[in-house]
Design an enzyme around this catalytic site. Sequence first.
Site, PDB file in Angstrom:
ATOM      1  N   HIS A  20       0.839  -1.198   0.000  1.00  0.00           N
ATOM      2  CA  HIS A  20       0.000   0.000   0.000  1.00  0.00           C
ATOM      3  C   HIS A  20       0.872   1.245   0.000  1.00  0.00           C
ATOM      4  O   HIS A  20       2.107   1.161  -0.011  1.00  0.00           O
ATOM      5  CB  HIS A  20      -0.998  -0.015   1.162  1.00  0.00           C
ATOM      6  CG  HIS A  20      -0.355  -0.151   2.519  1.00  0.00           C
ATOM      7  ND1 HIS A  20       0.465   0.806   3.048  1.00  0.00           N
ATOM      8  CD2 HIS A  20      -0.397  -1.151   3.435  1.00  0.00           C
ATOM      9  CE1 HIS A  20       0.878   0.433   4.244  1.00  0.00           C
ATOM     10  NE2 HIS A  20       0.385  -0.761   4.499  1.00  0.00           N
ATOM     11  N   HIS A  23       3.957   1.574   2.356  1.00  0.00           N
ATOM     12  CA  HIS A  23       5.160   0.838   1.944  1.00  0.00           C
ATOM     13  C   HIS A  23       5.906   1.628   0.864  1.00  0.00           C
ATOM     14  O   HIS A  23       7.133   1.703   0.865  1.00  0.00           O
ATOM     15  CB  HIS A  23       4.791  -0.532   1.374  1.00  0.00           C
ATOM     16  CG  HIS A  23       4.056  -1.420   2.331  1.00  0.00           C
ATOM     17  ND1 HIS A  23       2.903  -2.080   1.987  1.00  0.00           N
ATOM     18  CD2 HIS A  23       4.307  -1.754   3.619  1.00  0.00           C
ATOM     19  CE1 HIS A  23       2.476  -2.789   3.021  1.00  0.00           C
ATOM     20  NE2 HIS A  23       3.305  -2.600   4.034  1.00  0.00           N
ATOM     21  N   CYS A 128      -1.011  -9.236  20.215  1.00  0.00           N
ATOM     22  CA  CYS A 128      -1.749  -8.719  19.058  1.00  0.00           C
ATOM     23  C   CYS A 128      -1.137  -9.333  17.809  1.00  0.00           C
ATOM     24  O   CYS A 128       0.032  -9.076  17.507  1.00  0.00           O
ATOM     25  CB  CYS A 128      -1.685  -7.193  19.000  1.00  0.00           C
ATOM     26  SG  CYS A 128      -2.327  -6.562  17.429  1.00  0.00           S
ATOM     27  N   CYS A 131       0.100  -6.775  15.116  1.00  0.00           N
ATOM     28  CA  CYS A 131       1.426  -6.204  15.397  1.00  0.00           C
ATOM     29  C   CYS A 131       2.481  -7.297  15.510  1.00  0.00           C
ATOM     30  O   CYS A 131       3.661  -7.002  15.498  1.00  0.00           O
ATOM     31  CB  CYS A 131       1.455  -5.459  16.726  1.00  0.00           C
ATOM     32  SG  CYS A 131       0.414  -4.024  16.851  1.00  0.00           S
ATOM     33  N   CYS A 145      -5.992  -2.914  20.669  1.00  0.00           N
ATOM     34  CA  CYS A 145      -4.741  -2.418  20.093  1.00  0.00           C
ATOM     35  C   CYS A 145      -5.061  -1.161  19.285  1.00  0.00           C
ATOM     36  O   CYS A 145      -5.906  -1.207  18.386  1.00  0.00           O
ATOM     37  CB  CYS A 145      -4.130  -3.479  19.185  1.00  0.00           C
ATOM     38  SG  CYS A 145      -2.861  -2.788  18.102  1.00  0.00           S
ATOM     39  N   HIS A 148      -4.555  -1.667  15.438  1.00  0.00           N
ATOM     40  CA  HIS A 148      -5.359  -2.636  14.688  1.00  0.00           C
ATOM     41  C   HIS A 148      -6.831  -2.681  15.095  1.00  0.00           C
ATOM     42  O   HIS A 148      -7.631  -3.351  14.435  1.00  0.00           O
ATOM     43  CB  HIS A 148      -4.733  -4.035  14.779  1.00  0.00           C
ATOM     44  CG  HIS A 148      -3.402  -4.085  14.085  1.00  0.00           C
ATOM     45  ND1 HIS A 148      -2.207  -3.884  14.750  1.00  0.00           N
ATOM     46  CD2 HIS A 148      -3.090  -4.256  12.784  1.00  0.00           C
ATOM     47  CE1 HIS A 148      -1.210  -3.935  13.867  1.00  0.00           C
ATOM     48  NE2 HIS A 148      -1.712  -4.165  12.677  1.00  0.00           N
ATOM     49  N   LYS A 297      -6.763   7.589   9.442  1.00  0.00           N
ATOM     50  CA  LYS A 297      -6.008   6.414   9.071  1.00  0.00           C
ATOM     51  C   LYS A 297      -6.743   5.736   7.901  1.00  0.00           C
ATOM     52  O   LYS A 297      -7.968   5.680   7.902  1.00  0.00           O
ATOM     53  CB  LYS A 297      -5.993   5.479  10.295  1.00  0.00           C
ATOM     54  CG  LYS A 297      -5.140   4.273  10.139  1.00  0.00           C
ATOM     55  CD  LYS A 297      -5.159   3.443  11.407  1.00  0.00           C
ATOM     56  CE  LYS A 297      -4.639   2.069  11.011  1.00  0.00           C
ATOM     57  NZ  LYS A 297      -4.110   1.303  12.076  1.00  0.00           N
ATOM     58  N   LYS A 300     -10.375   0.232   4.851  1.00  0.00           N
ATOM     59  CA  LYS A 300     -11.369  -0.192   3.858  1.00  0.00           C
ATOM     60  C   LYS A 300     -12.772   0.155   4.337  1.00  0.00           C
ATOM     61  O   LYS A 300     -13.623   0.555   3.545  1.00  0.00           O
ATOM     62  CB  LYS A 300     -11.236  -1.692   3.607  1.00  0.00           C
ATOM     63  CG  LYS A 300      -9.961  -1.998   2.858  1.00  0.00           C
ATOM     64  CD  LYS A 300      -9.954  -3.395   2.255  1.00  0.00           C
ATOM     65  CE  LYS A 300      -8.630  -3.668   1.586  1.00  0.00           C
ATOM     66  NZ  LYS A 300      -7.818  -4.680   2.216  1.00  0.00           N
TER      67      LYS A 300
HETATM   68  N1  MSP Z   1       7.361  -6.595   8.986  1.00  0.00           N
HETATM   69  C1  MSP Z   1       7.384  -5.465   9.845  1.00  0.00           C
HETATM   70  C2  MSP Z   1       8.729  -4.760   9.790  1.00  0.00           C
HETATM   71  C3  MSP Z   1       9.913  -5.619  10.100  1.00  0.00           C
HETATM   72  S1  MSP Z   1      11.404  -4.755   9.894  1.00  0.00           S
HETATM   73  C4  MSP Z   1      12.574  -5.686  10.627  1.00  0.00           C
HETATM   74  C5  MSP Z   1       6.282  -4.495   9.458  1.00  0.00           C
HETATM   75  N2  MSP Z   1       5.797  -4.594   8.228  1.00  0.00           N
HETATM   76  S2  MSP Z   1       4.595  -3.725   7.637  1.00  0.00           S
HETATM   77  O1  MSP Z   1       4.437  -4.192   6.291  1.00  0.00           O
HETATM   78  O2  MSP Z   1       3.460  -3.823   8.475  1.00  0.00           O
HETATM   79  O3  MSP Z   1       4.971  -2.222   7.699  1.00  0.00           O
HETATM   80  C6  MSP Z   1       6.120  -1.743   7.151  1.00  0.00           C
HETATM   81  C7  MSP Z   1       6.245  -0.238   7.187  1.00  0.00           C
HETATM   82  O4  MSP Z   1       5.163   0.403   6.563  1.00  0.00           O
HETATM   83  C8  MSP Z   1       6.353   0.340   8.580  1.00  0.00           C
HETATM   84  O5  MSP Z   1       7.485   1.178   8.634  1.00  0.00           O
HETATM   85  C9  MSP Z   1       5.098   1.150   8.744  1.00  0.00           C
HETATM   86  O6  MSP Z   1       5.330   2.277   9.530  1.00  0.00           O
HETATM   87  C10 MSP Z   1       4.847   1.555   7.323  1.00  0.00           C
HETATM   88  N3  MSP Z   1       3.474   1.981   7.157  1.00  0.00           N
HETATM   89  C11 MSP Z   1       2.331   1.264   7.315  1.00  0.00           C
HETATM   90  N4  MSP Z   1       1.267   2.099   7.095  1.00  0.00           N
HETATM   91  C12 MSP Z   1       1.705   3.342   6.836  1.00  0.00           C
HETATM   92  C13 MSP Z   1       1.113   4.547   6.446  1.00  0.00           C
HETATM   93  N5  MSP Z   1      -0.193   4.704   6.332  1.00  0.00           N
HETATM   94  N6  MSP Z   1       1.936   5.586   6.178  1.00  0.00           N
HETATM   95  C14 MSP Z   1       3.304   5.467   6.201  1.00  0.00           C
HETATM   96  N7  MSP Z   1       3.886   4.355   6.521  1.00  0.00           N
HETATM   97  C15 MSP Z   1       3.119   3.311   6.989  1.00  0.00           C
HETATM   98  O7  MSP Z   1       5.918  -3.674  10.261  1.00  0.00           O
END
Ligand code: MSP
Length: 472
Positions: A20, A23, A128, A131, A145, A148, A297, A300
């Site tokens: 998304h 990422h 959780c 998380c 949480c 979530h 935030k 969906k």
């Molecule tokens: N797998 C773990 C990270 C392990 S690193 C050793 C994880 N993955 S994640 O896919 O859930 O999230 C990855 C990153 O995406 C995190 O840095 C998180 O902050 C970021 N984001 C998730 N939603 C976000 C937004 N809406 N905006 C910006 N970044 C966000 O956590």
Amino acid sequence: MKDTKFYITTPIYYANAAPHIGHAYTTVAADVLTRFHKLQGEEVFFLTGMDEHGMKIQKAAEVQNKQPQEFVDGIAEIFQALWKKLNIENTNFIRTTDAAHKTAVQKVLQTLLDKGAIYKGTYEGLYCVGCEQFKNEGDLVSGKCPDHGTVPEFTKEESYMLKMTDIQAELLAKIEKNEFQIAPEKYKNEIVSFLKGQTLNDVSISRKNVAWGVPLPFDASHTTYVWVDAFLNYLTGLGWDGDEKKLPAQWPVDVNLIGKDILRVHATIWPAILIHLGIALPRMLFTHGHILSGGKKMSKTVGNVISIDDMLEKFGTDGTRYLLLSAGTFGDDVDVTMERMVEKYNSDLANGLGNLVSRVVKLCEGFEIELVRSEYDHLIWNKGFMESLWLDKAVDRIWDHLVRKSNKFIDDNKPWDLKKTDEIKFREVMGKLFSELYFIAEVLDPFMPETAAKIKTALETKKVEPLFLRIK
Ligand code: MSP
């Protein structure tokens, strides 16, 4: 001596669902820094990848009636295709299901056990799955949480535990001295007060009821806790085999880039593992905020999800990169809406930069304009901002000081009139614009590499296709 290597990482993303906008935000930011440091002549290693084990992924695979490996293979492909579309120049793409990674994880766990950093105990508490973390009552809002919106499960199980108390003072000292710099400052303060406020609990690092993980080398009835498995990617992604005495040349990490929701674990469990192993900590842990949609935030149920595929379709690769990074202060939460992004695309890209390039190139049709390079060094121009990771300020500065100024310079000097009345002045004005545009292309390069190359070609060939088409 100047350090000529630069090692930057993104978090490895959970392979439970498609990528998304969040990422993409982190990964584009890391890519911009990568390109900037490469232009400085540094040897850059940029690591990203996938976090593929644990309960959350096991469950997601079950829902689709797939074997977990087959499931994560599919998701990893989708992520990689997105990085290609966003023009991401990562050096490696680590997956925690890679055989070499798993072997190294097992080696590390054995070392930690041998060093006495791990012991067998019991864990009892709230977990959780979203998380993949244990939670204290104090972390919850109305029993749920906050990230979530779900009620954590109560878990009690035999577990191997990582000692935290004996590294706490050392960790705090390293953070306070910026030896392990947590940035921006507000996040450092948050972690410092957290560490000063309590004695850390030992951390459970194994699971008895999660089959999808790396088995502990000394007790096959347990798998490794997914965060421990995941953190080690920052080492194994460099080809490290788990031997703490033989570290890769790129170590330590220069910038571990993360989002704020995963700050706490990155500022406690991750350095604790390294301290126990006697490995130097990352130089900087940089935390950015979340992207919100219409002040909320993305979800969906609320129906405010902005999809990265939609953005790419509407704005193209460079347009998307630009809009993500200029959305707001890098480090704070930033709020976006599709409407505002369309507006910004039209004003900054179609009317601003795109119009500037096509005006300049069209004006000099039939004239030879010599390109005199700017007296400024483009590598120094934004260096301070880039090294502080003020990415939004760095990109805004290009528009404030260069793009808008050049458009105004054209309006003020009216070269279309000069062309007919004063050829010497006309050449002077166009020469200035040429050198200014070339400079814009150079400072823009890390942010919008395709656009930068197109501008240079347009100046060289005196031919231009519209860079950005206005969106109705
Ligand atoms: N797998 C773990 C990270 C392990 S690193 C050793 C994880 N993955 S994640 O896919 O859930 O999230 C990855 C990153 O995406 C995190 O840095 C998180 O902050 C970021 N984001 C998730 N939603 C976000 C937004 N809406 N905006 C910006 N970044 C966000 O956590």
